[in-house]
Scaffold this motif. Structure first.
Motif, PDB file in Angstrom:
ATOM      1  N   UNK A  88       0.816  -1.207   0.000  1.00  0.00           N
ATOM      2  CA  UNK A  88       0.000   0.000   0.000  1.00  0.00           C
ATOM      3  C   UNK A  88       0.854   1.263   0.000  1.00  0.00           C
ATOM      4  N   UNK A  89       1.969   1.239   0.752  1.00  0.00           N
ATOM      5  CA  UNK A  89       2.795   2.431   0.888  1.00  0.00           C
ATOM      6  C   UNK A  89       3.740   2.643  -0.291  1.00  0.00           C
ATOM      7  N   UNK A 143       1.660   6.921   3.383  1.00  0.00           N
ATOM      8  CA  UNK A 143       3.073   7.015   3.751  1.00  0.00           C
ATOM      9  C   UNK A 143       3.197   6.669   5.226  1.00  0.00           C
ATOM     10  N   UNK A 144       4.382   6.251   5.635  1.00  0.00           N
ATOM     11  CA  UNK A 144       4.667   5.943   7.029  1.00  0.00           C
ATOM     12  C   UNK A 144       5.573   7.049   7.559  1.00  0.00           C
ATOM     13  N   UNK A 145       5.111   7.728   8.596  1.00  0.00           N
ATOM     14  CA  UNK A 145       5.886   8.834   9.162  1.00  0.00           C
ATOM     15  C   UNK A 145       6.400   8.452  10.544  1.00  0.00           C
ATOM     16  N   UNK A 146       7.435   9.164  10.986  1.00  0.00           N
ATOM     17  CA  UNK A 146       8.031   8.926  12.295  1.00  0.00           C
ATOM     18  C   UNK A 146       8.325  10.266  12.953  1.00  0.00           C
ATOM     19  N   UNK A 200      -2.843   8.579   5.288  1.00  0.00           N
ATOM     20  CA  UNK A 200      -3.478   8.415   3.983  1.00  0.00           C
ATOM     21  C   UNK A 200      -4.458   9.545   3.762  1.00  0.00           C
ATOM     22  N   UNK A 201      -4.599   9.977   2.532  1.00  0.00           N
ATOM     23  CA  UNK A 201      -5.494  11.080   2.197  1.00  0.00           C
ATOM     24  C   UNK A 201      -6.578  10.549   1.257  1.00  0.00           C
ATOM     25  N   UNK A 202      -7.836  10.835   1.596  1.00  0.00           N
ATOM     26  CA  UNK A 202      -8.974  10.335   0.840  1.00  0.00           C
ATOM     27  C   UNK A 202      -9.756  11.485   0.230  1.00  0.00           C
ATOM     28  N   UNK A 222       8.912   7.012  -1.365  1.00  0.00           N
ATOM     29  CA  UNK A 222      10.102   6.235  -1.680  1.00  0.00           C
ATOM     30  C   UNK A 222      10.208   5.073  -0.703  1.00  0.00           C
ATOM     31  N   UNK A 223      10.642   3.912  -1.200  1.00  0.00           N
ATOM     32  CA  UNK A 223      10.773   2.749  -0.327  1.00  0.00           C
ATOM     33  C   UNK A 223      12.120   2.792   0.396  1.00  0.00           C
TER      34      UNK A 223
END
Length: 208
Positions: free
Chosen positions: A107-108, A115-118, A128-130, A175-176
């Motif tokens: 998914x990311x 996206x996965x944030x820290x 996620x934006x819908x 980016x992965x």
């Protein structure tokens, strides 16, 4: 009672939903012989009505077709290790209807739907934006709203609920690699890191 039958699990495939109505009244309860049983079966058959509704799986539901074998094994292993390093236990992921690590990675970094944030303390957050659409048309003086009444889940199961058309906006800078630092821009109405919501609005209607 609804009975579902499916074609191949691919985008564009047709799934059939069969409704069966049975009328069991006016049956003789006293008959016990074979002839009586045959008579009752014929009575039920004559009062059974079926209706088939075809459902087209559109683009945008490709989540059902995600296959772990198509993912980059090296990048997936690095992603899984990163989750473990920040203290996330993924042992129960992928069981009992829960999404798997592979699904989150897909998914990311493949679908680019989140996206996965820290933050500074290592806490992770999935963002996620819908774009949701409320479409209302007046027909013979009565307002009719467009809803989806059945949705397909990530594991192929279906859920019946009334839901307006919606779509995840694609992140354009995903980016992965390492997790991103959280930014207020991610929550702004006009986010510079995703496709424009107006473009997502158009695609949502075109794909349905």
């Amino acid at each position: 009672a609804p009975v579902a039958s499916e074609g191949p699990g691919q985008v564009g495939s047709v799934k059939n939903l069969v409704y069966i109505e049975r009328a069991l009244h006016n049956m003789s309860s006293a008959a016990s012989t074979c002839d009586g049983l045959s008579s009752r079966q014929s009575d039920v058959s004559s009062k059974t009505k079926t209706k088939t509704i075809s459902m087209l799986q559109t683009t945008g539901l490709g989540v059902v077709a995600m296959s772990p074998e198509t993912l980059d094994k090296t990048k997936l292993a690095a992603f899984r290790e990163h989750l473990h390093l920040v203290g996330i236990d993924t042992g129960k992921w992928g069981y009992g209807g829960a999404k798997s690590v592979e699904h989150l990675f897909w998914e990311a970094y493949v679908q680019k739907g989140c996206i996965i944030t820290a933050n500074g303390s290592g806490l992770l957050k999935r963002v996620t934006r819908l774009v949701k659409i409320r479409l209302v048309a007046e027909i013979f003086g009565i307002d009719h709203a467009l809803y989806s009444r059945m949705q397909f889940l990530h594991d192929g199961r279906t859920v019946e609920r009334k839901q307006v058309p919606l779509r995840k906006l694609v992140w354009t800078n995903s980016q992965d690699s390492d997790f991103k630092q959280c930014s207020e821009e991610f929550y702004a109405e006009e986010c510079p890191h995703t496709e424009n919501w107006k473009d997502g609005f158009k695609k949502t209607l075109e794909e349905r």
